[in-house]
Design a protein around this motif. Structure first.
Motif, mmCIF file in Angstrom:
data_model
loop_
_atom_site.group_PDB
_atom_site.id
_atom_site.type_symbol
_atom_site.label_atom_id
_atom_site.label_comp_id
_atom_site.label_asym_id
_atom_site.label_seq_id
_atom_site.Cartn_x
_atom_site.Cartn_y
_atom_site.Cartn_z
ATOM 1 N N ASP A 78 51.329 21.915 43.919
ATOM 2 C CA ASP A 78 50.078 22.657 43.816
ATOM 3 C C ASP A 78 50.036 24.149 44.063
ATOM 4 O OD1 ASP A 78 49.110 20.240 42.903
ATOM 5 O OD2 ASP A 78 48.227 19.623 44.824
ATOM 6 N N GLY A 79 49.481 25.026 43.397
ATOM 7 C CA GLY A 79 49.603 26.386 43.686
ATOM 8 C C GLY A 79 48.182 26.764 44.129
ATOM 9 N N LEU A 80 48.049 28.203 44.462
ATOM 10 C CA LEU A 80 46.711 28.500 44.813
ATOM 11 C C LEU A 80 45.753 28.721 43.849
ATOM 12 C CD1 LEU A 80 48.127 31.626 46.926
ATOM 13 C CD2 LEU A 80 47.381 29.427 47.876
ATOM 14 N N SER A 81 44.288 28.506 44.126
ATOM 15 C CA SER A 81 43.448 28.646 43.218
ATOM 16 C C SER A 81 43.064 30.280 42.877
ATOM 17 C CB SER A 81 42.052 27.970 43.659
ATOM 18 O OG SER A 81 41.553 28.757 44.767
ATOM 19 N N GLN A 82 42.351 30.568 41.957
ATOM 20 C CA GLN A 82 42.318 31.839 41.748
ATOM 21 C C GLN A 82 41.624 32.540 43.074
ATOM 22 O OE1 GLN A 82 40.030 32.739 38.214
ATOM 23 N NE2 GLN A 82 40.967 34.856 37.708
ATOM 24 N N GLU A 83 40.582 31.996 43.488
ATOM 25 C CA GLU A 83 39.955 32.562 44.552
ATOM 26 C C GLU A 83 40.715 32.707 45.835
ATOM 27 O OE1 GLU A 83 38.757 29.716 42.882
ATOM 28 O OE2 GLU A 83 37.256 30.804 41.574
ATOM 29 N N GLU A 84 41.737 31.692 45.983
ATOM 30 C CA GLU A 84 42.590 31.747 47.116
ATOM 31 C C GLU A 84 43.602 33.048 46.877
ATOM 32 O OE1 GLU A 84 43.018 27.020 48.715
ATOM 33 O OE2 GLU A 84 43.946 27.648 46.973
ATOM 34 N N ALA A 85 44.185 33.063 45.874
ATOM 35 C CA ALA A 85 45.011 34.149 45.369
ATOM 36 C C ALA A 85 44.348 35.511 45.792
ATOM 37 C CB ALA A 85 45.556 34.039 44.035
ATOM 38 N N LEU A 86 42.968 35.622 45.239
ATOM 39 C CA LEU A 86 42.434 37.159 45.456
ATOM 40 C C LEU A 86 41.714 37.204 46.909
ATOM 41 C CD1 LEU A 86 40.859 36.973 41.904
ATOM 42 C CD2 LEU A 86 42.821 38.362 42.721
ATOM 43 N N ALA A 87 41.899 36.134 47.698
ATOM 44 C CA ALA A 87 41.173 36.329 48.862
ATOM 45 C C ALA A 87 41.711 37.457 49.849
ATOM 46 C CB ALA A 87 41.294 35.097 49.645
ATOM 47 N N ASN A 88 43.004 37.883 49.752
ATOM 48 C CA ASN A 88 43.446 38.864 50.539
ATOM 49 C C ASN A 88 43.735 40.267 49.745
ATOM 50 O OD1 ASN A 88 43.351 37.458 53.112
ATOM 51 N ND2 ASN A 88 45.427 36.418 52.529
ATOM 52 N N ALA A 89 43.386 40.053 48.427
ATOM 53 C CA ALA A 89 43.749 41.298 47.597
ATOM 54 C C ALA A 89 42.742 42.449 48.238
ATOM 55 C CB ALA A 89 43.316 41.032 46.219
ATOM 56 N N PRO A 90 43.268 43.757 48.174
ATOM 57 C CA PRO A 90 42.363 44.781 48.591
ATOM 58 C C PRO A 90 41.313 45.129 47.535
ATOM 59 C CG PRO A 90 44.599 45.633 48.031
ATOM 60 C CD PRO A 90 44.669 44.240 48.053
ATOM 61 N N ASP A 91 41.558 44.867 46.279
ATOM 62 C CA ASP A 91 40.494 45.099 45.457
ATOM 63 C C ASP A 91 40.868 44.205 44.002
ATOM 64 O OD1 ASP A 91 38.612 46.099 43.887
ATOM 65 O OD2 ASP A 91 39.514 48.398 43.573
ATOM 66 N N SER A 92 39.836 43.644 43.539
ATOM 67 C CA SER A 92 40.073 42.650 42.388
ATOM 68 C C SER A 92 38.860 42.990 41.333
ATOM 69 C CB SER A 92 39.881 41.444 42.706
ATOM 70 O OG SER A 92 38.730 40.904 43.329
ATOM 71 N N GLU A 93 38.928 42.706 40.227
ATOM 72 C CA GLU A 93 37.678 42.753 39.045
ATOM 73 C C GLU A 93 37.867 41.476 38.256
ATOM 74 O OE1 GLU A 93 37.100 45.970 35.825
ATOM 75 O OE2 GLU A 93 37.329 46.751 37.663
ATOM 76 N N ALA A 94 36.794 41.051 37.919
ATOM 77 C CA ALA A 94 36.598 39.876 36.772
ATOM 78 C C ALA A 94 37.653 38.770 37.178
ATOM 79 C CB ALA A 94 36.793 40.381 35.532
ATOM 80 N N GLY A 95 37.948 38.573 38.214
ATOM 81 C CA GLY A 95 39.164 37.522 38.757
ATOM 82 C C GLY A 95 40.415 37.840 38.602
ATOM 83 N N PHE A 96 40.665 39.239 38.579
ATOM 84 C CA PHE A 96 41.990 39.728 38.468
ATOM 85 C C PHE A 96 42.345 40.623 39.518
ATOM 86 C CE2 PHE A 96 41.108 38.763 34.256
ATOM 87 C CZ PHE A 96 41.977 37.750 33.713
ATOM 88 N N PHE A 97 43.644 41.005 39.774
ATOM 89 C CA PHE A 97 43.963 41.888 40.987
ATOM 90 C C PHE A 97 43.772 43.345 40.065
ATOM 91 C CE2 PHE A 97 46.818 38.507 42.086
ATOM 92 C CZ PHE A 97 46.627 38.480 43.615
ATOM 93 N N LYS A 98 43.377 44.228 41.081
ATOM 94 C CA LYS A 98 42.970 45.509 40.547
ATOM 95 C C LYS A 98 43.865 46.667 41.304
ATOM 96 C CE LYS A 98 39.153 48.763 39.584
ATOM 97 N NZ LYS A 98 37.750 49.118 39.650
ATOM 98 N N GLY A 99 44.562 47.323 40.537
ATOM 99 C CA GLY A 99 45.544 48.320 41.121
ATOM 100 C C GLY A 99 45.219 49.638 40.640
ATOM 101 N N PRO A 100 45.862 50.568 41.331
ATOM 102 C CA PRO A 100 45.664 51.921 41.045
ATOM 103 C C PRO A 100 45.833 52.452 39.613
ATOM 104 C CG PRO A 100 47.391 51.997 42.398
ATOM 105 C CD PRO A 100 46.912 50.591 42.220
ATOM 106 N N LYS A 101 45.034 53.326 39.017
ATOM 107 C CA LYS A 101 45.262 53.865 37.688
ATOM 108 C C LYS A 101 46.823 54.525 37.352
ATOM 109 C CE LYS A 101 40.581 54.301 36.125
ATOM 110 N NZ LYS A 101 39.572 55.195 35.332
ATOM 111 N N VAL A 102 47.290 54.373 36.479
ATOM 112 C CA VAL A 102 48.593 54.973 35.995
ATOM 113 C C VAL A 102 48.367 55.740 34.725
ATOM 114 C CG1 VAL A 102 50.898 54.466 35.438
ATOM 115 C CG2 VAL A 102 49.858 52.741 36.988
ATOM 116 N N SER A 103 48.845 56.818 34.919
ATOM 117 C CA SER A 103 48.459 57.730 33.773
ATOM 118 C C SER A 103 49.686 57.717 32.942
ATOM 119 C CB SER A 103 48.219 59.151 34.193
ATOM 120 O OG SER A 103 48.532 59.762 35.416
#
Length: 103
Positions: A78-103
């Motif tokens: 069994d893997g992590l649920s989506q909420e468990e995976a995002l629990a320690n993420a510094p930023d998330s949006e709509a259930g996904f990891f959010k990172g800095p913009k890349v130009s």
């Protein structure tokens, strides 16, 4: 001269490279070589050809060994649920990891 003498002579000449041949190839490659360099390269090329001749004498291997899997078997866990995976993420949006913009 017998046929065996001719065969022995051609085998002895197999590793001989003429400096004129080296100069010709150098001209095709647009490389300037003086006489000393052409002679040195001819000797080196002859050595390389001798190594190839030695490789021709190595017997071929008919059988290939059977491959054995040395890795462990995959186990489904069994893997992590989506909420468990995002629990320690510094930023998330709509259930996904959010990172800095890349130009």
């Amino acid at each position: 001269m017998t046929a065996t003498d001719e065969g022995a002579e051609s085998e002895a000449d197999a590793g001989v490279v003429d400096p004129d041949e080296v100069r010709h190839v150098a001209d095709l490659a647009r490389v300037d070589l003086d006489d000393e360099e052409a002679t040195a390269f001819a000797e080196q090329f002859a050595d390389v050809l001798d190594y190839f001749a030695a490789l021709d004498e190595v017997p071929e291997v008919e059988d290939e060994p059977d491959l054995v899997n040395v890795m462990r078997a995959d186990e489904v866990r069994d893997g992590l649920s989506q909420e468990e995976a995002l629990a320690n993420a510094p930023d998330s949006e709509a259930g996904f990891f959010k990172g800095p913009k890349v130009s």
